[in-house]
Write an enzyme that holds these catalytic residues in place. Structure first.
Site, mmCIF file in Angstrom:
data_model
loop_
_atom_site.group_PDB
_atom_site.id
_atom_site.type_symbol
_atom_site.label_atom_id
_atom_site.label_comp_id
_atom_site.label_asym_id
_atom_site.label_seq_id
_atom_site.Cartn_x
_atom_site.Cartn_y
_atom_site.Cartn_z
ATOM 1 N N LYS A 2 0.695 -12.513 8.560
ATOM 2 C CA LYS A 2 -0.354 -11.706 7.698
ATOM 3 C C LYS A 2 -0.767 -12.676 6.745
ATOM 4 O O LYS A 2 -0.271 -12.836 5.770
ATOM 5 C CB LYS A 2 0.149 -10.372 7.097
ATOM 6 C CG LYS A 2 -0.877 -9.691 6.536
ATOM 7 C CD LYS A 2 0.004 -8.538 5.826
ATOM 8 C CE LYS A 2 -1.079 -7.797 4.970
ATOM 9 N NZ LYS A 2 -0.498 -6.580 3.964
ATOM 10 N N TYR A 13 4.230 -12.444 5.707
ATOM 11 C CA TYR A 13 3.223 -11.682 4.625
ATOM 12 C C TYR A 13 3.044 -12.966 3.674
ATOM 13 O O TYR A 13 3.820 -13.163 2.539
ATOM 14 C CB TYR A 13 3.848 -10.614 4.383
ATOM 15 C CG TYR A 13 2.728 -9.850 3.306
ATOM 16 C CD1 TYR A 13 1.512 -10.100 3.202
ATOM 17 C CD2 TYR A 13 3.258 -8.679 2.630
ATOM 18 C CE1 TYR A 13 0.792 -9.462 2.466
ATOM 19 C CE2 TYR A 13 2.540 -8.054 1.877
ATOM 20 C CZ TYR A 13 1.140 -8.251 1.665
ATOM 21 O OH TYR A 13 0.563 -7.606 1.139
ATOM 22 N N THR A 24 0.799 -1.258 0.000
ATOM 23 C CA THR A 24 0.009 -0.119 -0.022
ATOM 24 C C THR A 24 0.711 1.345 0.037
ATOM 25 O O THR A 24 0.492 2.350 -0.331
ATOM 26 C CB THR A 24 -0.770 0.075 1.230
ATOM 27 O OG1 THR A 24 -1.633 -1.039 1.245
ATOM 28 C CG2 THR A 24 -1.940 1.165 1.253
#
Length: 301
Positions: A162, A134, A46
């Site tokens: 995550k 992740y 992001t």
């Protein structure tokens, strides 16, 4: 370190000439603190890490640590196509004083599970910091399978994962078979399901522009066990999370939503292009509807 609460993968603010606007970046960090978020992720997808130079990424680490000033933990994304750059970033993040790392598979190369474990273990050796894995095979091309997790979970720094695959069956299996790894919601539209299965953190893109609402969902589900109101909040968020997760203008939409709510946003770097007016108008409608619904729900009881 335990990952508890809302960890916001903050945007990178650019000026019109596409240089990093650190003044606005500081405002982003301060606003996250002021609105009760529990941690920052710097250099995530992001944050457009893939469009930043190595120097810009390292500068972000130091700036974020200094600006946060211990008010909340800073997690550094140290992912790159080139393994050597990942290692350089891990060392720089440690030097900057970050609290933890976010570690994914190097994209495109498709390492096998043994190679991926060796890569992550080397980052651990270099940085010696808590790590949130992740898993996002849709971006990296590689899934963190059981054999990989069995190997890395033995090291104390691998604390959490995550999970961004979108595969609800993986959520079930991670919760059941790998209790050593703290679950963190990595899919915007599945936060409620993660909380129901024991996750105590959400890496929340929505928190870039609706931080109080994201925090309240966490509080209701994790701290208060009020899944009835949690479902109502998630239902109000779904049109927005669907727009972000399923649309083809993810980064542009996040930054546009920030600007719609009077927060710093700014342009995106190439290869991405600005949103057209029709798309902005549709996003504005979705954001405003979600915000009004959330205010109604959260404001009661």
């Amino acid at each position: 370190m335990r990952f508890e609460g809302i960890y916001t993968p903050i945007i990178t603010t650019f000026r019109d000439d596409l240089s990093v606007d650190f003044d606005a970046y500081g405002q982003v960090i301060d606003w996250q603190v002021e609105n009760g978020c529990h941690g920052l992720i710097v250099g995530g997808s992001t944050g457009e890490f893939f469009s930043l130079t190595q120097e810009e990424r390292i500068a972000q680490f130091g700036f974020a640590v200094e600006r946060a000033a211990g008010r909340l933990p800073v997690v550094a994304g140290v992912n790159d196509l080139l393994a050597a750059r990942c290692r350089e970033l891990a060392a720089a993040a440690r030097e900057a004083g970050v609290d933890a790392l976010l570690v994914a598979a190097p994209p495109y190369g498709l390492p096998n599970q043994e190679e991926l474990a060796a890569h992550c273990l080397e980052i651990d050796r270099i940085a010696d910091l808590p790590i949130m894995l992740y898993n996002y095979p849709g971006r990296t091309g590689v899934c963190m399978e059981d054999s990989f997790l069995e190997r890395v979970k033995q090291k104390r720094n691998f604390r959490a994962i995550k999970e961004s695959s979108g595969d609800i069956d993986r959520l079930h299996r991670l919760a059941r078979d790998f209790p050593e790894l703290q679950l963190s919601a990595g899919a915007e539209d599945q936060a409620l399901e993660f909380f129901a299965w024991g996750a105590r953190s959400w890496v929340s893109v929505v928190a870039n522009f609706l931080p109080r609402e994201a925090v309240r969902l966490y509080e209701l589900c994790v701290l208060e066990g009020d899944f009835d109101r949690g479902r109502r909040i998630m239902s109000a968020l779904l049109p927005l999370t669907t727009c972000l997760e399923k649309g083809d203008k993810f980064l542009q939409s996040v930054k546009c939503a920030c600007e719609l709510l009077d927060r710093p946003g700014g342009p995106v770097r190439p290869p991405f292009q600005p949103m057209d007016d029709a798309s902005k108008g549709e996003l504005s409608r979705i954001v405003e509807t979600a915000r009004e619904s959330l205010q109604s729900i959260i404001g009661k009881g």
